[in-house]
Scaffold this motif. Structure first.
Motif, short mmCIF file in Angstrom:
data_model
loop_
_atom_site.label_atom_id
_atom_site.label_comp_id
_atom_site.label_asym_id
_atom_site.label_seq_id
_atom_site.Cartn_x
_atom_site.Cartn_y
_atom_site.Cartn_z
N VAL A 1 -11.77 7.01 14.11
CA VAL A 1 -11.89 6.82 12.70
C VAL A 1 -10.66 7.24 11.98
CG1 VAL A 1 -13.29 6.67 10.79
CG2 VAL A 1 -14.59 6.79 12.85
N VAL A 2 -10.01 6.35 11.29
CA VAL A 2 -9.23 6.77 10.19
C VAL A 2 -9.38 6.22 8.79
CG1 VAL A 2 -7.66 5.01 10.73
CG2 VAL A 2 -6.62 7.20 9.72
N SER A 3 -9.44 7.18 7.98
CA SER A 3 -9.62 6.80 6.53
C SER A 3 -8.36 6.89 5.54
CB SER A 3 -10.72 7.69 5.74
OG SER A 3 -11.27 6.89 4.60
N VAL A 4 -8.13 5.95 4.80
CA VAL A 4 -6.56 5.76 4.13
C VAL A 4 -6.85 5.82 3.07
CG1 VAL A 4 -4.63 4.50 4.06
CG2 VAL A 4 -5.61 4.72 6.40
N GLU A 5 -6.17 6.55 2.04
CA GLU A 5 -6.53 6.69 0.49
C GLU A 5 -4.85 5.99 0.13
OE1 GLU A 5 -6.68 9.50 -3.44
OE2 GLU A 5 -7.12 10.13 -1.33
N ALA A 6 -5.12 5.01 -0.87
CA ALA A 6 -3.69 4.56 -0.95
C ALA A 6 -3.72 3.91 -2.57
CB ALA A 6 -3.30 3.17 -0.04
N LEU A 7 -2.67 3.43 -3.02
CA LEU A 7 -2.61 2.76 -4.24
C LEU A 7 -1.86 1.57 -3.87
CD1 LEU A 7 -0.81 5.34 -6.65
CD2 LEU A 7 -3.15 4.39 -6.68
N ALA A 8 -2.82 0.24 -3.90
CA ALA A 8 -2.43 -1.08 -3.79
C ALA A 8 -1.96 -1.74 -4.83
CB ALA A 8 -3.61 -1.69 -3.05
N THR A 9 -0.69 -2.36 -4.58
CA THR A 9 0.01 -3.02 -5.86
C THR A 9 -0.13 -4.60 -5.12
OG1 THR A 9 1.50 -1.39 -6.18
CG2 THR A 9 2.15 -3.69 -7.12
N TYR A 10 -0.58 -5.27 -6.19
CA TYR A 10 -0.99 -6.88 -5.95
C TYR A 10 -0.04 -7.67 -6.73
CZ TYR A 10 -5.35 -5.69 -3.60
OH TYR A 10 -6.14 -4.89 -2.37
N HIS B 1 0.80 -1.37 -0.12
CA HIS B 1 -0.02 0.12 -0.03
C HIS B 1 0.86 1.21 0.11
CE1 HIS B 1 -2.78 -3.10 1.41
NE2 HIS B 1 -3.86 -2.20 1.09
N ASP B 2 0.88 2.06 -0.99
CA ASP B 2 1.48 3.29 -1.24
C ASP B 2 0.25 4.31 -0.78
OD1 ASP B 2 3.04 5.65 -1.65
OD2 ASP B 2 2.72 5.28 -3.72
N ILE B 3 0.49 4.86 0.68
CA ILE B 3 -0.52 5.72 1.26
C ILE B 3 -0.35 7.18 0.83
CG2 ILE B 3 -1.40 6.56 3.34
CD1 ILE B 3 -0.62 3.81 4.92
N MET B 4 -1.50 7.77 0.14
CA MET B 4 -1.41 8.97 -0.47
C MET B 4 -1.90 9.88 0.60
SD MET B 4 -0.55 7.79 -3.35
CE MET B 4 -0.57 9.07 -4.24
N GLY B 5 -2.75 9.56 1.56
CA GLY B 5 -3.28 10.48 2.44
C GLY B 5 -3.97 9.63 3.47
N ALA B 6 -4.36 10.05 4.88
CA ALA B 6 -4.98 9.69 5.89
C ALA B 6 -5.68 10.77 6.70
CB ALA B 6 -3.94 8.76 7.00
N TRP B 7 -7.15 10.42 6.89
CA TRP B 7 -7.96 11.42 7.39
C TRP B 7 -8.40 10.92 8.74
CZ3 TRP B 7 -7.04 10.42 2.45
CH2 TRP B 7 -6.61 11.49 1.63
N THR B 8 -8.57 11.69 9.63
CA THR B 8 -9.11 11.02 11.05
C THR B 8 -10.41 11.84 11.37
OG1 THR B 8 -8.06 12.70 12.14
CG2 THR B 8 -6.93 10.73 11.92
N GLY B 9 -11.38 11.00 12.36
CA GLY B 9 -12.59 11.82 12.77
C GLY B 9 -12.96 10.97 13.93
N THR B 10 -14.08 10.88 14.30
CA THR B 10 -14.68 9.91 15.41
C THR B 10 -16.12 9.55 14.76
OG1 THR B 10 -16.00 11.96 16.07
CG2 THR B 10 -13.61 11.32 16.90
N TRP B 11 -16.55 8.31 15.53
CA TRP B 11 -17.72 7.62 15.37
C TRP B 11 -18.44 7.43 16.83
CZ3 TRP B 11 -18.74 1.80 14.98
CH2 TRP B 11 -17.79 1.33 15.40
N ASP B 12 -19.38 6.79 16.96
CA ASP B 12 -20.17 6.64 18.36
C ASP B 12 -19.27 5.96 19.25
OD1 ASP B 12 -20.63 4.56 16.74
OD2 ASP B 12 -22.83 4.31 17.99
#
Length: 127
Positions: free
Chosen positions: A80-89, A65-76
């Motif tokens: 929460v962290v959301s990760v955008e990546a380029l995945a090479t298989y 996973h080549d991570i392009m960015g990560a964003w954080t927040g909360t849930w109940d």
């Protein structure tokens, strides 16, 4: 965890995913984890998710996973962290395939992944 620490945790998590040692991920997952990849049926529980990761480890000689960015927040239930990546298989005897993926990881109070959603179109990997 503050935003920076949560983003660092996510990067470490994906390094563990890329190491292709599904059993090493057990501590990251809540007992009652809810997991969904793309439009596949959801999996419930740590054992089912580890089983899916073991199958993935068998099917691919490498995933990165080549991570392009990560964003954080909360849930109940926690962070929460959301990760955008380029995945090479990598599959034996085939050209590696790189595709975009976004993963959302919802953590519980113990900082284990309680809800894991992977947004991906894996079709190019299997063409």
């Amino acid at each position: 965890m503050n935003t920076s620490n949560l983003q660092d945790w996510a990067r470490g998590f994906f390094k563990r995913v890329d190491a292709q040692n599904a059993r090493a991920l057990e501590r990251d997952f809540a007992d009652d984890i809810h997991f969904r990849m793309g439009n596949l049926e959801p999996l419930l529980g740590r054992d089912a998710v580890i089983g899916a990761f073991l199958q993935t480890d068998e099917n691919f000689s490498g995933i990165t996973h080549d991570i392009m960015g990560a964003w954080t927040g909360t849930w109940d239930k926690g962070e929460v962290v959301s990760v955008e990546a380029l995945a090479t298989y990598n599959r034996s005897g085939r050209t590696p395939v790189t595709i975009p993926v976004t993963s959302t990881l919802r953590l519980n109070a113990d900082r284990q992944v309680a809800d894991y959603r992977i947004f991906i179109d894996p079709a190019p990997v299997f063409d």
